[in-house]
Motif scaffolding. Structure first.
Motif: not given
Length: 227
Positions: A35, A63, A66, A97-102, A104-105, A132
């Motif tokens: 990221y 990503i 970020l 938003g890092r862990n949220l994106l991680f 989700a993917i 998070d």
């Protein structure tokens, strides 16, 4: 063999999660995120840890957004990494938003390959104040996965496994050593150098963990640290 996606950063916590998932008998399906982080050496560490466990398919996902938006000392080199000591306030190393994106993917990947669990090395006890990394966040994401994925609505919800959530760093290190986790292949320093600085939050917590476990950290540090 059941599959588990492991979010593998190349650091101490995620490597311990790999060891725990391996001991649980899962086929390991690690996913690592590029990221634009300052500490890019962790990408090479993640590859080494994945190779140690002989995984069949190690995915590295980019990503770049970020880094484009910045807002964190880990993605914006104009923001200094703090070295004053660990604070309970949310530090500038928090990546929005890092862990949220991680997750989700990782959930998308898990659904496609039929994995039943996602392992992530979040910790709500010895941590740097990241929102998070809290139980409430994980519970919220699990709820979303139950109602927002095919696997969830068909009664096969993807579990988010957080074995380190309530452990001290010493307990994490002790468990990893017991499982033979290759800590010599990992890196944690926020500065991203070949030699750990020993001063950033991540280094301080890592050294604290090894000290509590009565062991010496096998990675190199600047003179005066980990002597």
């Amino acid at each position: 063999m059941a599959k588990a996606v492991v979010i593998l950063s190349g650091g101490l916590d995620s490597a311990t999660c790999m060891g725990i998932a391996h001991a649980a008998g899962y086929e390991l399906c690690p996913i690592t995120f590029d990221y634009g982080q300052r500490h890019r050496i962790e990408l090479e560490s993640a590859k080494k840890v994945a190779a140690f466990y002989g995984v069949k398919d190690h995915r590295i996902v980019s990503i770049d957004f970020l880094r484009q938006i910045g807002g964190s000392a880990l993605t914006d080199e104009s923001i200094d990494v703090p070295t004053e000591g660990v604070s309970r306030e949310i530090p500038v190393t928090y990546v929005p938003g890092r862990n949220l994106l991680f997750l989700a993917i990782a959930a998308s990947y898990a659904e496609v390959i039929g994995a039943e669990a996602i392992y992530i090395g979040v910790n709500a006890l010895d941590y740097s104040g990241y929102p998070d990394c809290r139980p409430e966040f994980i519970e919220g994401v699990e709820h979303v996965l139950r109602i927002g994925t095919k696997a969830g609505v068909e009664g096969r919800p993807i579990r988010i496994e957080t074995p380190l959530l309530h452990w001290t760093k010493g307990e994490i290190v002790r468990k990893g050593l017991e499982l033979g986790v290759p800590y010599e292949l990992t890196t944690s320093c926020y500065q991203g150098g070949e030699v750990a600085c020993g001063e950033c939050d991540s280094c301080r917590l890592r050294l604290k963990g090894f000290a509590e476990a009565g062991a010496k950290d096998p990675i190199p540090y600047r003179p005066g640290f980990n002597d």
